[in-house]
Design a protein around this motif. Structure first.
Motif, short mmCIF file in Angstrom:
data_model
loop_
_atom_site.label_atom_id
_atom_site.label_comp_id
_atom_site.label_asym_id
_atom_site.label_seq_id
_atom_site.Cartn_x
_atom_site.Cartn_y
_atom_site.Cartn_z
N CYS A 478 0.81 -1.22 0.00
CA CYS A 478 0.00 0.00 0.00
C CYS A 478 0.84 1.27 0.00
CB CYS A 478 -0.95 0.00 1.21
SG CYS A 478 -0.13 0.15 2.80
N PHE A 479 2.18 1.16 0.06
CA PHE A 479 2.97 2.37 0.23
C PHE A 479 3.41 3.01 -1.08
CE2 PHE A 479 3.13 1.22 4.61
CZ PHE A 479 3.32 2.42 5.27
N TYR A 480 3.45 2.26 -2.15
CA TYR A 480 3.93 2.87 -3.40
C TYR A 480 3.04 4.03 -3.82
CZ TYR A 480 5.51 3.58 -8.13
OH TYR A 480 6.00 4.17 -9.27
N ASN A 520 0.05 -2.95 -13.73
CA ASN A 520 -0.42 -1.94 -14.69
C ASN A 520 -1.41 -0.97 -14.06
OD1 ASN A 520 1.05 -3.24 -16.85
ND2 ASN A 520 -0.59 -4.77 -16.90
N THR A 521 -1.26 -0.71 -12.76
CA THR A 521 -2.07 0.28 -12.06
C THR A 521 -1.14 1.29 -11.39
OG1 THR A 521 -2.14 -0.87 -9.94
CG2 THR A 521 -3.79 -1.51 -11.60
N GLU A 522 -1.74 2.27 -10.72
CA GLU A 522 -0.93 3.27 -10.02
C GLU A 522 -0.19 2.69 -8.83
OE1 GLU A 522 -3.17 6.23 -7.87
OE2 GLU A 522 -4.92 4.91 -7.73
N PHE A 523 -0.48 1.43 -8.45
CA PHE A 523 0.19 0.80 -7.32
C PHE A 523 1.46 0.07 -7.74
CE2 PHE A 523 -4.30 1.08 -6.12
CZ PHE A 523 -4.19 1.73 -4.91
N ARG A 524 1.87 0.24 -8.98
CA ARG A 524 3.08 -0.41 -9.47
C ARG A 524 4.02 0.61 -10.10
NH1 ARG A 524 1.76 -3.80 -6.75
NH2 ARG A 524 1.28 -5.98 -7.15
N PRO A 525 5.35 0.44 -9.90
CA PRO A 525 6.31 1.34 -10.55
C PRO A 525 6.39 1.06 -12.04
CG PRO A 525 7.44 -0.39 -9.32
CD PRO A 525 5.99 -0.53 -9.01
N PRO A 526 6.97 1.97 -12.81
CA PRO A 526 7.08 1.78 -14.26
C PRO A 526 8.08 0.68 -14.60
CG PRO A 526 8.25 3.75 -13.58
CD PRO A 526 7.51 3.26 -12.37
N PRO A 527 8.03 0.17 -15.83
CA PRO A 527 9.00 -0.86 -16.24
C PRO A 527 10.44 -0.37 -16.06
CG PRO A 527 7.23 -0.66 -17.85
CD PRO A 527 7.04 0.46 -16.88
N GLY A 528 11.32 -1.30 -15.68
CA GLY A 528 12.71 -0.95 -15.44
C GLY A 528 13.03 -0.60 -14.01
N ASP A 529 12.02 -0.49 -13.16
CA ASP A 529 12.24 -0.18 -11.75
C ASP A 529 12.90 -1.38 -11.06
OD1 ASP A 529 11.18 1.91 -9.55
OD2 ASP A 529 11.07 -0.13 -8.72
N PRO A 530 13.74 -1.14 -10.04
CA PRO A 530 14.36 -2.25 -9.30
C PRO A 530 13.37 -3.25 -8.73
CG PRO A 530 15.43 -0.19 -8.73
CD PRO A 530 14.26 0.16 -9.58
N PHE A 531 12.12 -2.86 -8.60
CA PHE A 531 11.12 -3.79 -8.08
C PHE A 531 11.03 -5.05 -8.94
CE2 PHE A 531 6.64 -5.15 -8.68
CZ PHE A 531 6.44 -5.77 -7.46
N TYR A 532 11.16 -4.90 -10.23
CA TYR A 532 11.05 -6.06 -11.12
C TYR A 532 12.30 -6.94 -11.04
CZ TYR A 532 7.07 -3.37 -12.65
OH TYR A 532 5.90 -2.67 -12.66
#
Length: 575
Positions: A478-480, A520-532
Motif C-alpha cells: 500500500c505504500f507505493y 499496470n495500475t498506479e500501485f506499481r512502478p514503471p518498467p525498469g524499476d528495481p522492483f522487477y
C-alpha cells in the motif's frame, strides 16, 4: 415573531384574551410530543439494538486490509515506536488513538461495539433534530440510516475511517441545528469539536460544511447578525480547540516534523490532478451504480421526496424545505469528497447515507393532511385545539412500514453471519488466515525478520503475527501509491539483504502474483524499476515450502527455512 392565539375559554361575544406564543420559524405548526428521559433511553436502546443486528458483518467476514495495517501501526506506537517515522502511515493521529483506546484480543469485536454505540448516538441526535421540523420523517430516517449504513456495500464491517466519520458528521450537524434552534452557542462549540474529529478521520469531509449553509441563513433570519456571529464563533472555537489539543499531543509525543510531512504527502495523494476529470467521473459513475444495484430502494424513495418537494423548494427555509436543502447540499459535499485522488473506492461513499436517509423520508412529512392545511391557512388566529394536529394514520403507517421493511432486510442480510457465529463456524477466508497465522508462528520466532508482503484478507498477518520487516515499511503493497520513497527503500533492502523467509500472496511477489490485479495500475512502478529485479530474484532464489489458498511461504535457498538444505533446522514443520 409572536403570533397571538385566542383563549378558547371565552365565547364569541366576550372580549377575547390573546395569549402570545412564540412559534420559531424552523418548528412545525404543531408542537411535537414530549419525550421523557426514560423514553430517550428507550430510543437509544432501540437504535443500539438495530445497530448491533445490522452492523455485524465485521464479525464474520475477513478484516479489511486497511484496518489490519492500522492495528499494526497503533500497536507499534503503543510499544514505543514513533508514528510516521518508525511506524509510517498516512492517516491522522485520532484514528490510531481510537484504536489504542478500544484495542483488545479481538479488534473486530471492540470496533463493532464502539461503532454501534456511535451509530445509536448519531441516530438519537438525528431524531432530536428532525422531530421538531419534520416529525413524520424522524424515526423512519433514523432506522433507515442505521440499517443502510450496515448493509450498503460501503461499510466493510466498520473497518474504514468513513464508518466512524459518518456518525461524527451526523452528531456535529445536529448539534449545530440545536444551536440555531435555541440560539445558544454551547451546542455550536460542541459541534465544532465533532466536526474537526470528523475531518481528522476523513479530510475531504470538510466539504460537508456545505450542509451548514441553510442553517446559517435561518440563524441570521431568526436571531440577527450579532447572535449568528456568536454561534459561528463558538463553532469555529470548537474546531480550534480540538486542533489545539491535537497539535499539543503531536508536540508532546515527539513527532511534529513527521506529522507535518504526512500532511504534505496527503495533499499530494489527494490532489485532483492525479487523475483526469473524465476518468474520475467514469470511476464515480461505476461506483455509484454498484451502490444503487445493491440497494435500489433508496433511489426510489429519494425520487418521491424530490418530486413532491422540489416544486416548493424556493421560499422561506422551514420544515421539510429546510431539510431538503440541508440534505441536497450535504449529499453534494459527500459526493464531491470522493473526487480527491480520483480513485472512488466504494467506502469513500459511505458518508452519503445521512443525507440519503433524510431525503428518502422527507416525502412522509410533506404529505400534509387537511387539518394541518387548514391550521396553516390562518396561523395567527388558530385556536389552541387546532394547534395540535394529528398525523394521518396512513402516512404514519407508510413511514413505519418502509422503515421496518428495510430494517428487517438489513437484519436478514446479517442473518447468515449470526447463524454461523452461533454455530461457531467461520468463513473460509477467516479460517485460512488463522491457519496461516498459526503456521507462521510455529516456524518463526518473534524477533526473526520476515518479509510479509500481503494484502486483502491476508493483511491480518501484520497484527496477528507481528514480525520485524526488512525496513520500517510494514505493508509495502500500500505504500507505493502515497509514500514511494518507503517502497523504494523496502525494495533496496530486500535486494541487498534477502530475508530467509518471505510470506506473499498474489498482490506483490511470489508465484501467485502472475497477472496480479494490481499490475499496470498506479500501485506499481514503471518498467525498469528495481522492483522487477526483486521479482526475478524471488523467482530464482526462493522455493515454496507451504501454501494456503493463494498465500505462499517462500524460503531462501540454503537458508534456515529451506527444508532441503543441510543448514535447515532439524524437525522444522513440513508442509
Amino acid at each position: 415573531m409572536m403570533p397571538e392565539v385566542q383563549n378558547p375559554s371565552h365565547g364569541s361575544n366576550t372580549d377575547q384574551t390573546r395569549i402570545p406564543i412564540r412559534v420559531h420559524s424552523v418548528f412545525h405548526p404543531w408542537p411535537p410530543f414530549r419525550i421523557s428521559r426514560l423514553q430517550w433511553l428507550g430510543l437509544f436502546a432501540v437504535c443500539w439494538i438495530v445497530a448491533l443486528l445490522t452492523h455485524a458483518e465485521g464479525l464474520y467476514l475477513a478484516m479489511h486490509n486497511d484496518y489490519s495495517v492500522w492495528i499494526r501501526v497503533a500497536r507499534d506506537c503503543q510499544s514505543g515506536l514513533t508514528l510516521y517515522e518508525d511506524a509510517p502511515d498516512n492517516k491522522l493521529p485520532p484514528l490510531f488513538l481510537l484504536i489504542r483506546l478500544i484495542d483488545g484480543p479481538r479488534p473486530e469485536v471492540s470496533l463493532y461495539l464502539t461503532e454501534s454505540v456511535l451509530a445509536a448516538l448519531g441516530g438519537l441526535a438525528l431524531f432530536a433534530a428532525l422531530r421538531r421540523t419534520a416529525p413524520r420523517s424522524a424515526l423512519p430516517a433514523v432506522l433507515l440510516l442505521i440499517a443502510w449504513t450496515g448493509t450498503s456495500g460501503t461499510f466493510y464491517g466498520a473497518q474504514i475511517t468513513e464508518a466512524i466519520s459518518v456518525w461524527l458528521d451526523v452528531i456535529a450537524l445536529c448539534l449545530f441545528f440545536c444551536s440555531v434552534r435555541r440560539g445558544r452557542p454551547l451546542p455550536a462549540l460542541l459541534a465544532g469539536v465533532f466536526f474537526f474529529l470528523m475531518v481528522s478521520f476523513r479530510i475531504p469531509a470538510v466539504l460537508h460544511a456545505l450542509a451548514y449553509a441553510p442553517l446559517l441563513v435561518v440563524c441570521f433570519r431568526d436571531w440577527g447578525a450579532a447572535k449568528t456571529a456568536r454561534i459561528v464563533g463558538a463553532f469555529a472555537g470548537g474546531i480550534f480547540l480540538a486542533l489545539l489539543l491535537l497539535l499539543a499531543h503531536v508536540r508532546l509525543a515527539g513527532y511534529w516534523e513527521p506529522f507535518v510531512g504526512n500532511l504534505v504527502r496527503n495533499y499530494r495523494y489527494g490532489a485532483l490532478h492525479r487523475m483526469p476529470l473524465g476518468e474520475s467521473l467514469k470511476n464515480c459513475l461505476a461506483t455509484t451504480m454498484g451502490i444503487v444495484r445493491r440497494n435500489p430502494g433508496f433511489l426510489i424513495l429519494m425520487s418521491i421526496s424530490l418530486i413532491l418537494l422540489l416544486p416548493k423548494a424556493w421560499g422561506t427555509l422551514r420544515h421539510e424545505r429546510l431539510w431538503l436543502w440541508i440534505g441536497l447540499l450535504w449529499l453534494a459535499g459527500a459526493v464531491a469528497g470522493a473526487f480527491p485522488g480520483g480513485r472512488h473506492f466504494p467506502h469513500y461513499y459511505h458518508v452519503i447515507w445521512p443525507p440519503v436517509a433524510i431525503l428518502s423520508t422527507l416525502w412522509l412529512s410533506s404529505m400534509r393532511n387537511a387539518s394541518r392545511a387548514s391550521s396553516a391557512a390562518s396561523p395567527l388566529t388558530t385556536s389552541h385545539s387546532s394547534l395540535t394536529t394529528h398525523h394521518s394514520p396512513l402516512t404514519r403507517r407508510l413511514g413505519w412500514g418502509v422503515a421496518f421493511v428495510f430494517t428487517a432486510l438489513a437484519v436478514l442480510h446479517n442473518g447468515r453471519g449470526w447463524v454461523a457465529l452461533a454455530r461457531g463456524e467461520d468463513s473460509l477466508p477467516r479460517l485460512e488466515v488463522r491457519q496461516a497465522a498459526d503456521y507462521l508462528s510455529r516456524i518463526t520466532s518473534p524477533n526473526e525478520p520476515v518479509a510479509v508482503c500481503v494484502w486483502d484478507q491476508w493483511a491480518e498477518l501484520y497484527w496477528r503475527v507481528p514480525r520485524p520487516g526488512p525496513t520500517r515499511c510494514v505493508a509495502p503493497q500500500c505504500f507505493y501509491g502515497f509514500q514511494q520513497e518507503l517502497f523504494d527503500e523496502w525494495v533496496q533492502a530486500m535486494l541487498a539483504n534477502p530475508p530467509n523467509l518471505i510470506v506473499a500472496d498474489g498482490s506483490l511477489l511470489g508465484p501467485t502474483c502472475v497477472n496480479s490485479k494490481y499490475d499496470n495500475t498506479e500501485f506499481r512502478p514503471p518498467p525498469g524499476d528495481p522492483f522487477y529485479t526483486l521479482r526475478q530474484l524471488v523467482q530464482d532464489d526462493y522455493l515454496e515450502i507451504h501454501r494456503i489458498g493463494d498465500l505462499c511461504f517462500l524460503a531462501r535457498r540454503g537458508g534456515s527455512h529451506d527444508l532441503h538444505s543441510a543448514s535447515s533446522v532439524t524437525g522444522s514443520p513440513s508442509p
